[in-house]
Design a protein around this motif. Structure first.
Motif, PDB file in Angstrom:
ATOM      1  N   LEU A  57       0.834  -1.206   0.000  1.00 30.23           N
ATOM      2  CA  LEU A  57       0.000   0.000   0.000  1.00 30.23           C
ATOM      3  C   LEU A  57       0.869   1.258   0.000  1.00 30.23           C
ATOM      4  O   LEU A  57       0.642   2.194  -0.782  1.00 30.23           O
ATOM      5  CB  LEU A  57      -0.910   0.014   1.235  1.00 30.23           C
ATOM      6  CG  LEU A  57      -2.123  -0.909   1.174  1.00 30.23           C
ATOM      7  CD1 LEU A  57      -2.914  -0.823   2.471  1.00 30.23           C
ATOM      8  CD2 LEU A  57      -3.018  -0.532  -0.005  1.00 30.23           C
ATOM      9  N   CYS A  63      -4.190  10.999  -0.629  1.00 24.85           N
ATOM     10  CA  CYS A  63      -5.425  10.949  -1.418  1.00 24.85           C
ATOM     11  C   CYS A  63      -5.868  12.353  -1.834  1.00 24.85           C
ATOM     12  O   CYS A  63      -6.239  12.590  -2.988  1.00 24.85           O
ATOM     13  CB  CYS A  63      -6.543  10.265  -0.632  1.00 24.85           C
ATOM     14  SG  CYS A  63      -6.212   8.520  -0.394  1.00 24.85           S
ATOM     15  N   MET A  89       1.284   4.118  -2.847  1.00 25.29           N
ATOM     16  CA  MET A  89       1.003   5.527  -2.533  1.00 25.29           C
ATOM     17  C   MET A  89       2.206   6.399  -2.849  1.00 25.29           C
ATOM     18  O   MET A  89       2.092   7.447  -3.494  1.00 25.29           O
ATOM     19  CB  MET A  89       0.650   5.674  -1.040  1.00 25.29           C
ATOM     20  CG  MET A  89      -0.767   5.311  -0.694  1.00 25.29           C
ATOM     21  SD  MET A  89      -1.294   6.041   0.872  1.00 25.29           S
ATOM     22  CE  MET A  89      -0.363   5.173   2.086  1.00 25.29           C
ATOM     23  N   ALA A 102      -2.194   8.463   4.564  1.00 22.65           N
ATOM     24  CA  ALA A 102      -3.082   8.244   3.413  1.00 22.65           C
ATOM     25  C   ALA A 102      -3.997   9.435   3.091  1.00 22.65           C
ATOM     26  O   ALA A 102      -4.152   9.776   1.911  1.00 22.65           O
ATOM     27  CB  ALA A 102      -3.902   6.975   3.621  1.00 22.65           C
ATOM     28  N   ALA A 117       0.637   3.979   7.305  1.00 23.90           N
ATOM     29  CA  ALA A 117      -0.112   4.119   6.055  1.00 23.90           C
ATOM     30  C   ALA A 117      -1.394   4.904   6.303  1.00 23.90           C
ATOM     31  O   ALA A 117      -1.731   5.817   5.545  1.00 23.90           O
ATOM     32  CB  ALA A 117      -0.432   2.741   5.476  1.00 23.90           C
ATOM     33  N   ARG A 118      -2.098   4.546   7.378  1.00 29.43           N
ATOM     34  CA  ARG A 118      -3.374   5.226   7.662  1.00 29.43           C
ATOM     35  C   ARG A 118      -3.146   6.701   7.990  1.00 29.43           C
ATOM     36  O   ARG A 118      -3.943   7.559   7.629  1.00 29.43           O
ATOM     37  CB  ARG A 118      -4.088   4.528   8.816  1.00 29.43           C
ATOM     38  CG  ARG A 118      -5.060   3.452   8.341  1.00 29.43           C
ATOM     39  CD  ARG A 118      -5.987   3.019   9.463  1.00 29.43           C
ATOM     40  NE  ARG A 118      -5.238   2.302  10.506  1.00 29.43           N
ATOM     41  CZ  ARG A 118      -5.041   0.973  10.475  1.00 29.43           C
ATOM     42  NH1 ARG A 118      -5.553   0.261   9.498  1.00 29.43           N
ATOM     43  NH2 ARG A 118      -4.369   0.378  11.432  1.00 29.43           N
TER      44      ARG A 118
END
Lengths: 334, 337
Positions: free
Chosen positions: A65, A204, A69, A200, A196-197
């Motif tokens: 992931l 995005c 990204m 993110a 990652a969270r």
């Protein structure tokens, strides 16, 4: 370079997207122990706490992931930078983002000792944003605002200065050098789902912005006269482009270290294949960049499971020869 | 920008003379300052080898400081002229010799020598650096050659090969012995630690003829900047000229790298300052860029001897630490120009 027709662009996008899905799946399957595809799938849809599922969720999925990204963010940020500055040498690093992030991380380690990766992410992000603000303020000062050349020079000045401060610190502080040298080469190891969270949303936001504003980036890339002729407010859109670049590149550097290759080279590869229409170049750069980083990181895990090889290195080994070949055969003598 | 239009006119001449005066003043400062400060009188007596010069001053000036200051001047001049040539050939104001692979090639060679091999004397670093730089330039040139080259193809292939070489250097940085890595970093930051007359003589022999030649063909640099089509219409043999200019750029920066390691920023900064003063024509631009580059490195060297004495910062770092804020201040002051 010839612009290509729509079917070709759709074909390229489809090919890249399919490749990305397949390599991501492969990246989840392969490793020190191979995990069968059906286990991978069941781990993704329903976590049951078994060893295989733990490996997927704590080791492999975060890397895939984050790799995707980082790759998408850096490549699209590079495409925007090259469009706005009309300079093939431009990359997100030009805004001082990488140098600022590295200095912030080094200072944090010097001041507070060893830090966990999760905290360093925020120092890097803060350093990247601060750097971009300083560079933009200097590059945009005065009449004419942020002209491409002024921005580029401001970035070069800032990068030279902060880079030298960093080197000076590392020359006298061996233990800090030992801690940051792998990170400065770019690495995805030790990254977790919570990293990652955390990052993110910024990625995005940046990616959506990059796609939404790609028509404006296209207009900017055509130069001042055309932009004025179609009534575009260049000052506003250059600032917007800079904000998008900072979101994208700042998050990417925070997650994976200051990788330069992706943001510089992937947009060139895409342009050499589909032409200079940034409405296509930006989304295709995202796909291509993600594909390159996920592949490069999988190669790292397979080639040297014991030794952590920086992903920036494998990326250059995979991407540079292809790019050189393209440049040799697609660029006509100007 | 008016200076460019005046040819031999007053303004250009005044700027050239002012640059020479500033550089000489900095050279004198470089000779006077250090761990052991010399009075101006003693310095002059030693320089002219007058019979009443103190022996200590004679020794300091002639065997320590003069070679070091001269090496600094030559390194700065060579890098500035190489930068101006690179910017003209690649038609890109951000280009410096690093783009055509000089720095990445030299850095990789030095890294391989220091990290990859055991028990080598640091004396082969200059040779390795020069060899690495030349090999890299040759590779970029050959790969971009297809019935001739173009600026864009050179630039792109330079980026690609540079990325590969940097990746290899990075790999060695990440996995090598930490002490070796730090030693390599010092060299890569550019330093004038062990200056001597031999190095001065070698660098002068390599770089002065090339700089003079570049100045003699400065009209070709102007034509190159206008693009291949226009240059050809002006009667230039475009491919041959570009090849020779790249060769000159390689000799200059390769010799500078061999003498002092990787001194960054001068090749970008000095031509830019000269261009702001005089406009784009190379006949006036090259000498002033060279003088600016020499001055920059001399000032930075004095600073790097003083800042954290008795330890010394590598001069390449000081240039960025001193030059970058100065350049930023220039930009800020002229923001409405």
């Amino acid at each position: 370079m010839k612009a290509s027709s729509h079917p070709q662009v759709f074909a390229a996008a489809g090919l890249l997207a399919t490749g990305l899905v397949l390599t991501s799946m492969a990246a989840l399957v392969v490793g020190t122990t191979a995990i069968p595809v059906d286990h991978v799938w069941s781990a993704l849809v329903g976590f049951d706490g078994s060893r295989d599922h733990l490996v997927i969720w704590t080791q492999r999925l975060p890397r895939v992931l984050i790799g995707a990204m980082v790759g998408a963010a850096l490549a699209s940020a590079g495409a925007i930078m090259q469009a706005v500055t009309s300079n093939p040498l431009a990359s997100p690093g030009l805004l001082g983002i990488n140098a600022g992030a590295v200095l912030a991380v080094v200072l944090a380690i010097v001041a507070f000792g060893t830090q966990s990766g999760g905290i360093l992410v925020w120092y890097a992000f803060f350093g990247a944003a601060t750097a971009a603000v300083i560079v933009y303020a200097l590059g945009a000062a005065g009449r004419g605002g942020a002209t491409p050349l002024k921005l580029a020079l401001a970035g070069a000045i800032f990068t030279a200065f902060t880079g030298s401060v960093t080197t000076a610190i590392l020359l006298f502080d061996q233990s800090t050098l030992d801690q940051v040298r792998l990170w400065t080469a770019g690495t995805l190891s030790g990254r977790t789902m919570s990293d990652a969270r955390a990052v993110a949303p910024y990625v995005c936001l940046g990616l959506i912005g990059a796609i939404l504003f790609s028509p404006q980036v296209m207009t900017l890339s055509l130069g001042g006269e055309i932009a004025r002729a179609v009534g575009q407010n260049q000052t506003v859109w250059r600032a917007v482009a800079a904000i998008v670049v900072v979101l994208l590149a700042g998050s990417a550097v925070a997650l994976a270290g200051p990788i330069g290759f992706d943001g510089l080279i992937v947009p060139h590869i895409v342009r050499l294949v589909v032409g200079i229409d940034y409405r296509r170049v930006i989304p295709l750069s995202m796909l291509g960049g993600a594909l390159l980083v996920v592949n490069a990181d999988t190669c790292v895990r397979l080639a040297m499971p014991e030794q952590d090889l920086p992903v920036g290195v494998t990326m250059a080994i995979l991407g540079a020869p292809f790019f050189i070949w393209l440049a040799r055969f697609r660029v006509r003598a100007a | 920008m008016a200076g460019a239009l005046q040819g031999e006119g007053g303004l250009t001449m005044r700027i050239v003379l002012a640059s020479i005066a500033i550089m000489l003043a900095c050279v004198l400062a470089g000779l006077a300052y250090g761990d052991f400060a010399l009075s101006v009188a003693d310095l002059l007596r030693a320089l002219f080898r007058s019979p009443d010069a103190p022996p200590q001053a004679l020794m300091i000036v002639w065997s320590i400081r003069l070679p070091r200051v001269l090496l600094a001047v030559l390194v700065g001049m060579a890098l500035a002229v190489a930068g101006a040539i690179a910017q003209a050939v690649l038609r890109n104001p951000l280009a410096d010799p690093g783009i055509i692979g000089i720095n990445s090639g030299a850095a990789l060679a030095a890294m391989v020598v220091l990290v990859g091999l055991d028990d080598v004397s640091p004396a082969i670093l200059p040779v390795a650096g020069f060899a690495g730089a030349s090999a890299m330039v040759a590779a970029i040139f050959l790969l971009s050659w297809k019935n001739g080259t173009s600026s864009l193809r050179l630039l792109l292939i330079g980026i690609g090969l540079g990325a590969l070489a940097s990746a290899a250097t990075t790999f060695l940085t990440a996995v090598g012995d930490i002490g070796d890595v730090q030693r390599a970093m010092v060299w890569m930051a550019g330093s004038l630690f062990d200056s001597n007359w031999t190095k001065v003589a070698v660098l002068a022999a390599w770089s002065v003829p090339v700089m003079v030649a570049a100045w003699l063909v400065s009209h070709h640099l102007d034509a190159t900047l206008l693009g291949d089509g226009i240059a050809a219409n002006l009667g230039q043999r475009v491919q041959l000229t570009r090849t020779l200019l790249i060769l000159g750029c390689t000799l200059l920066s390769g010799a500078a790298v061999a003498a002092a390691g990787l001194v960054s920023f001068v090749g970008l900064l000095a031509p830019h300052i000269a261009r702001r003063l005089l406009g784009p024509l190379h006949r006036a631009l090259l000498p002033v860029a060279a003088l600016t580059g020499g001055t920059l490195v001399v000032i930075a060297d004095v600073a790097s001897r003083m800042v954290i004495a008795p330890a010394q910062l590598p001069v390449g770092l000081t240039i960025a630490l001193v030059g970058a804020p100065f350049f930023g201040w220039l930009m800020w002051n002229r923001r409405n120009a």
